[in-house]
Design an enzyme around this catalytic site. Structure first.
Site, PDB file in Angstrom:
ATOM      1  N   GLU A  77      -3.405   6.512  -5.590  1.00  0.00           N
ATOM      2  CA  GLU A  77      -2.807   5.579  -4.626  1.00  0.00           C
ATOM      3  C   GLU A  77      -3.882   4.883  -3.805  1.00  0.00           C
ATOM      4  O   GLU A  77      -4.850   5.520  -3.377  1.00  0.00           O
ATOM      5  CB  GLU A  77      -1.854   6.358  -3.714  1.00  0.00           C
ATOM      6  CG  GLU A  77      -0.621   5.601  -3.337  1.00  0.00           C
ATOM      7  CD  GLU A  77       0.275   5.298  -4.533  1.00  0.00           C
ATOM      8  OE1 GLU A  77       0.142   4.202  -5.125  1.00  0.00           O
ATOM      9  OE2 GLU A  77       1.105   6.152  -4.874  1.00  0.00           O
ATOM     10  N   HIS A  78      -3.676   3.586  -3.625  1.00  0.00           N
ATOM     11  CA  HIS A  78      -4.632   2.741  -2.903  1.00  0.00           C
ATOM     12  C   HIS A  78      -6.002   2.759  -3.586  1.00  0.00           C
ATOM     13  O   HIS A  78      -7.033   2.656  -2.931  1.00  0.00           O
ATOM     14  CB  HIS A  78      -4.726   3.143  -1.422  1.00  0.00           C
ATOM     15  CG  HIS A  78      -3.499   2.731  -0.660  1.00  0.00           C
ATOM     16  ND1 HIS A  78      -3.357   1.487  -0.095  1.00  0.00           N
ATOM     17  CD2 HIS A  78      -2.336   3.387  -0.424  1.00  0.00           C
ATOM     18  CE1 HIS A  78      -2.168   1.398   0.476  1.00  0.00           C
ATOM     19  NE2 HIS A  78      -1.524   2.535   0.286  1.00  0.00           N
ATOM     20  N   ASP A  85      -6.246   0.855  -6.665  1.00  0.00           N
ATOM     21  CA  ASP A  85      -6.369  -0.328  -7.551  1.00  0.00           C
ATOM     22  C   ASP A  85      -7.287  -1.393  -6.966  1.00  0.00           C
ATOM     23  O   ASP A  85      -8.173  -1.902  -7.651  1.00  0.00           O
ATOM     24  CB  ASP A  85      -4.995  -0.896  -7.967  1.00  0.00           C
ATOM     25  CG  ASP A  85      -4.097  -1.349  -6.835  1.00  0.00           C
ATOM     26  OD1 ASP A  85      -4.398  -1.063  -5.660  1.00  0.00           O
ATOM     27  OD2 ASP A  85      -3.070  -2.005  -7.134  1.00  0.00           O
ATOM     28  N   GLY A  91      12.122  -2.750  -1.450  1.00  0.00           N
ATOM     29  CA  GLY A  91      11.551  -2.095  -0.267  1.00  0.00           C
ATOM     30  C   GLY A  91      11.498  -0.586  -0.387  1.00  0.00           C
ATOM     31  O   GLY A  91      11.081   0.105   0.537  1.00  0.00           O
ATOM     32  N   SER A 144       9.347  -6.245  -6.205  1.00  0.00           N
ATOM     33  CA  SER A 144       8.820  -7.622  -6.263  1.00  0.00           C
ATOM     34  C   SER A 144       7.984  -7.842  -7.513  1.00  0.00           C
ATOM     35  O   SER A 144       8.059  -8.913  -8.123  1.00  0.00           O
ATOM     36  CB  SER A 144       8.062  -8.048  -5.007  1.00  0.00           C
ATOM     37  OG  SER A 144       7.453  -6.986  -4.394  1.00  0.00           O
ATOM     38  N   ASP A 204       0.957  -2.594  -9.779  1.00  0.00           N
ATOM     39  CA  ASP A 204       2.403  -2.685 -10.009  1.00  0.00           C
ATOM     40  C   ASP A 204       2.730  -3.674 -11.125  1.00  0.00           C
ATOM     41  O   ASP A 204       3.559  -3.408 -11.993  1.00  0.00           O
ATOM     42  CB  ASP A 204       3.117  -3.127  -8.725  1.00  0.00           C
ATOM     43  CG  ASP A 204       2.808  -2.201  -7.556  1.00  0.00           C
ATOM     44  OD1 ASP A 204       2.334  -1.081  -7.811  1.00  0.00           O
ATOM     45  OD2 ASP A 204       3.023  -2.614  -6.416  1.00  0.00           O
TER      46      ASP A 204
HETATM   47  C1  GLA Z   1       1.354  -1.275  -3.477  1.00  0.00           C
HETATM   48  C2  GLA Z   1       0.516  -2.382  -4.100  1.00  0.00           C
HETATM   49  C3  GLA Z   1      -0.372  -1.840  -5.220  1.00  0.00           C
HETATM   50  C4  GLA Z   1      -1.151  -0.615  -4.770  1.00  0.00           C
HETATM   51  C5  GLA Z   1      -0.253   0.383  -4.066  1.00  0.00           C
HETATM   52  C6  GLA Z   1      -1.018   1.534  -3.474  1.00  0.00           C
HETATM   53  O1  GLA Z   1       2.279  -0.793  -4.395  1.00  0.00           O
HETATM   54  O2  GLA Z   1       1.360  -3.373  -4.629  1.00  0.00           O
HETATM   55  O3  GLA Z   1      -1.232  -2.856  -5.675  1.00  0.00           O
HETATM   56  O4  GLA Z   1      -2.254  -0.980  -3.965  1.00  0.00           O
HETATM   57  O5  GLA Z   1       0.504  -0.225  -3.034  1.00  0.00           O
HETATM   58  O6  GLA Z   1      -1.542   2.313  -4.475  1.00  0.00           O
END
Ligand code: GLA
Length: 366
Positions: A18-19, A21, A106, A112, A156
């Site tokens: 997570e976080h 990319d 959300g 999205s 995503d």
């Molecule tokens: C959201 C963003 C992704 C990614 C995640 C965290 O989903 O759209 O690009 O950064 O947060 O992993």
């Protein structure tokens, strides 16, 4: 007008990573069996009309010359795809589009990205553009970042476009071009379920906090003289002065290691190990990256108490959903425990559903 055809695009759950990319690290999402459906036909008058039943009946209309700022809210993800294609010099006629489905927006499940992907896939097919799925994801990210104004990474869009039934996607965000390797996602064969706990708290990645994390990571990378923070070595934290940047960097370094460990565990069916990576990821997102919230923490804590192998928030955070890997026989117990803990804290009642790794965006043939 052409005949109406149909497409679908799934949501996604990120298993771990997570976080990472936008920091150039590895991520491990699955596309899920909750999706959007699009009915589309081309028009020849440069007008785009779009209707959706998601979040109540809504509609929007714009021309194929639409510019950022002219369409906002939910329809921006649709208009952004038309804009991004036009920016590439592709001639797009108008279209009539109808979007529905069972993917909540959300909830941290990438609705999205699913909207962008389903529209982009339909236009790619209808117009025979021949854009591959990585370039389509880049195009969708452009729509999201530069048209809708939400500064997300590309995980995503890649996940919802490249998902494969029964597979997790190990995506390495290499600077030149992302690479995707599939890994069997076969916990169901071991009698386990991946449960999504929608905390019903809604997140908004455009509200500034997500952008703030990106900025902190950029500052840490700059201070370390790196292009991207995921390239930081284990001693990077010692080289930084600022406590916030140290914490963000610690998350990125440890999360990168956890993804590698989780992939090994997934490949060998070591669910205890896999689960402990998920739970450790949550702790890091809560304590070092500061993107969790009480509802997510409590969902994770109660899931572990109910016997889950592991649990964590998934997606950008600040709200949305958590996931828990649990023996299928304990699903009801997990739901009871989380629900009663939420009631105790007077939080809105959470929702639960089991997800499986599903195929990415595609046309539904009659
Ligand atoms: C959201 C963003 C992704 C990614 C995640 C965290 O989903 O759209 O690009 O950064 O947060 O992993």
């Amino acid at each position: 007008m052409t005949d109406v055809r149909q497409w679908t695009a799934p949501g996604r759950v990120n298993l771990i990573g997570e976080h990472l990319d936008y920091n150039g690290g590895p991520v491990l999402p699955i596309a899920i069996n909750r999706s959007l459906r699009l009915k589309a036909r081309l028009r020849n008058d440069d007008i785009v009309r779009v209707w959706t039943t998601l979040g109540g009946n809504q509609s929007a209309e714009f021309t194929t010359a639409v510019q950022p700022g002219e369409v906002t809210d939910w329809a921006a993800c649709v208009a952004g795809v038309f804009w991004a294609l036009a920016e590439q010099g592709r001639a797009i006629p108008g279209a009539d589009l109808v979007i529905d489905g069972d993917l909540a927006s959300g909830a941290g499940l990438s609705s999205s990205a699913a909207v962008e992907a389903v529209v982009a896939t339909a236009l790619n097919d209808l117009l025979g553009l021949g854009i591959d799925r990585i370039d389509l994801a880049l195009l969708c990210q452009r729509a999201e970042n530069d048209f809708a104004g939400v500064p997300t990474g590309i995980m995503d869009q890649l996940a919802v476009l490249n998902g494969e039934r029964g597979k997790a996607l190990l995506i390495d965000l290499l600077p030149e071009r992302p690479t995707i390797e599939t890994v069997d996602a076969n916990w169901a064969d071991a009698g386990l379920s991946l449960v999504v706990i929608d905390t019903m708290t809604r997140h908004d990645l455009g509200d500034g906090r997500y952008a703030e994390r990106r900025e902190e990571c950029r500052q840490a990378a700059d201070a370390l003289g790196l292009e991207q923070l995921a390239a930081a070595g284990p001693d990077a934290v010692l080289k930084l002065d600022d406590d916030v940047l140290k914490a963000r960097t610690r998350h990125v370094i440890t999360e990168t290691a956890r993804v590698r460990g989780a992939v090994r565990a997934l490949r060998t069916g070591n669910w205890t190990q896999f689960g402990s990576m998920l739970t450790a990821s949550h702790a890091s997102l809560r304590d070092d990256f500061a993107v969790s919230r009480m509802e997510l923490d409590i969902a994770v804590e109660a899931s572990i108490e109910a016997g889950a192998f592991g649990a964590r928030m998934t997606g950008g955070g600040f709200g949305g959903s958590a996931i828990a890997l649990v023996d299928a026989s304990l699903r009801a117990e997990l739901a009871d425990k989380v629900t009663s803990r939420f009631a105790f804290h007077q939080f809105a009642a959470p929702e639960f559903f089991t997800v499986e790794a599903a195929d990415g965006a595609r046309e539904i043939r009659p």
